[in-house]
Design an enzyme around this catalytic site. Structure first.
Site, short mmCIF file in Angstrom:
data_model
loop_
_atom_site.label_atom_id
_atom_site.label_comp_id
_atom_site.label_asym_id
_atom_site.label_seq_id
_atom_site.Cartn_x
_atom_site.Cartn_y
_atom_site.Cartn_z
N ASP A 11 10.72 -11.38 -1.59
CA ASP A 11 10.33 -11.06 -2.95
C ASP A 11 9.43 -12.18 -3.46
O ASP A 11 9.89 -13.32 -3.64
CB ASP A 11 11.58 -10.93 -3.83
CG ASP A 11 11.27 -10.42 -5.23
OD1 ASP A 11 10.11 -10.53 -5.68
OD2 ASP A 11 12.20 -9.91 -5.90
N VAL A 12 8.16 -11.88 -3.70
CA VAL A 12 7.21 -12.93 -4.09
C VAL A 12 7.43 -13.43 -5.52
O VAL A 12 6.74 -14.34 -5.97
CB VAL A 12 5.74 -12.48 -3.91
CG1 VAL A 12 5.42 -12.27 -2.44
CG2 VAL A 12 5.44 -11.23 -4.73
N TYR A 34 -2.04 -5.07 -16.32
CA TYR A 34 -2.82 -5.17 -15.08
C TYR A 34 -4.12 -5.93 -15.33
O TYR A 34 -4.47 -6.85 -14.59
CB TYR A 34 -3.11 -3.77 -14.55
CG TYR A 34 -3.76 -3.77 -13.19
CD1 TYR A 34 -3.01 -4.02 -12.04
CD2 TYR A 34 -5.12 -3.51 -13.04
CE1 TYR A 34 -3.60 -4.02 -10.78
CE2 TYR A 34 -5.73 -3.51 -11.79
CZ TYR A 34 -4.96 -3.76 -10.67
OH TYR A 34 -5.54 -3.77 -9.43
N LYS A 68 -5.05 -9.57 -13.63
CA LYS A 68 -6.16 -9.72 -12.69
C LYS A 68 -7.23 -10.66 -13.21
O LYS A 68 -7.87 -11.38 -12.44
CB LYS A 68 -6.75 -8.35 -12.36
CG LYS A 68 -5.79 -7.46 -11.54
CD LYS A 68 -5.35 -8.13 -10.25
CE LYS A 68 -4.51 -7.23 -9.38
NZ LYS A 68 -4.11 -7.86 -8.10
N THR A 73 -5.20 3.20 -1.12
CA THR A 73 -3.82 2.80 -0.87
C THR A 73 -2.90 3.93 -1.33
O THR A 73 -3.33 4.87 -2.00
CB THR A 73 -3.48 1.51 -1.64
OG1 THR A 73 -3.61 1.77 -3.05
CG2 THR A 73 -4.43 0.39 -1.25
N THR A 129 -3.04 4.37 -5.18
CA THR A 129 -4.27 4.99 -5.66
C THR A 129 -4.31 6.47 -5.31
O THR A 129 -4.69 7.31 -6.14
CB THR A 129 -5.50 4.29 -5.06
OG1 THR A 129 -5.47 2.92 -5.44
CG2 THR A 129 -6.79 4.92 -5.56
#
Length: 255
Positions: A61-62, A154, A158, A189, A192
């Site tokens: 888990d980042v 988001y 980003k 992906t 998407t």
């Protein structure tokens, strides 16, 4: 041609999407790749077909500092060095304005999309320095420059990726560590493709010539090869950049 022979690369979010395409591309071209992320059930089949001495996946888990450090320690134990880091882990929460977002939704988007890069880089910079330098590539988005309604977390995360990448490029130039971001557009992906299906097709999302110079979505390998360029010797004078790999989307939106 094994362009990345003897290079060791850490890739986050490595179960699927851009990250998995990157793992495949780099490993096929000679790199030893250590993938971390969630969705081990999805990753299992892909990694089972790879040579475990040169390509591994560790469920991580980042968002978790201790889990990241455990993975980095395991990478060092297995491979003895680190030459590049590719931060691909991300989520795309959409459909809500700021007043409709909960604290949890906002915090989770920032934790995965932005703070994880800080945590992974904090854990890996010493290894890159010990290797004599290296490269970090962080996946950002066109939303950092030109966004759409309903994606505040988001877009903010980003934009933060770009700012953090540029700042680290300055701090770590002395250590011969290059840091760059990639501004991706629409990529095929799972997330998407699910959005396209739900919207009723690519045209419903504006993926037409009028909006995007190359009127299609990218294959993940097209992003992977761009990542490969940024970590390669050919990009030895490239740092602090935000490389657009978006099919011309920003060229249209920003005119």
């Amino acid at each position: 041609m094994n362009r990345f022979n003897d290079k060791v690369v850490l890739v986050t979010g490595a179960a699927s999407g851009i990250a998995r395409a990157t793992v495949e591309y780099l490993n096929d071209n000679g790199a030893r790749v250590y993938g971390i992320g969630l969705e081990a059930n999805i990753a299992q089949g892909f990694y089972a077909g790879r040579d475990p001495s040169s390509c591994v996946f560790k469920e991580t888990d980042v968002r978790d500092t201790a889990a990241i450090q455990s993975a980095v320690d395991d990478l060092q134990s297995r491979f003895g060095r680190l030459d590049a880091v590719v931060n691909c882990a991300g989520i795309y929460p959409n459909g809500k304005r700021v007043e409709e977002l909960s604290d949890e939704e906002w915090d989770n988007a920032l934790a995965i999309n932005l703070t994880s890069i800080f945590k992974v880089c904090r854990a890996t910079m010493p290894l890159l320095r010990r290797s004599g330098g290296g490269s970090v590539v962080n996946i950002a988005s066109v939303h950092a420059e030109a966004t759409v309604p309903g994606v505040p977390a988001y877009a903010a995360s980003k934009a933060g990726v770009v700012g953090l990448s540029r700042q680290m490029a300055l701090d770590y130039a002395v250590d011969r560590i290059r840091v760059n971001a990639i501004l991706v557009g629409s990529v095929a992906t799972r997330i998407t493709l699910d959005d396209i299906k739900a919207a009723g097709g690519a045209e419903a999302l504006g993926l037409t010539f009028e909006r995007n110079s190359i009127a299609r979505i990218a294959d993940p390998v097209e992003i992977a090869t761009s990542i490969g360029f940024l970590i390669s010797p050919e990009a030895s004078f490239v740092t602090g950049s935000a490389l657009q790999v978006d099919g011309g989307l920003l060229a249209r939106l920003l005119n």
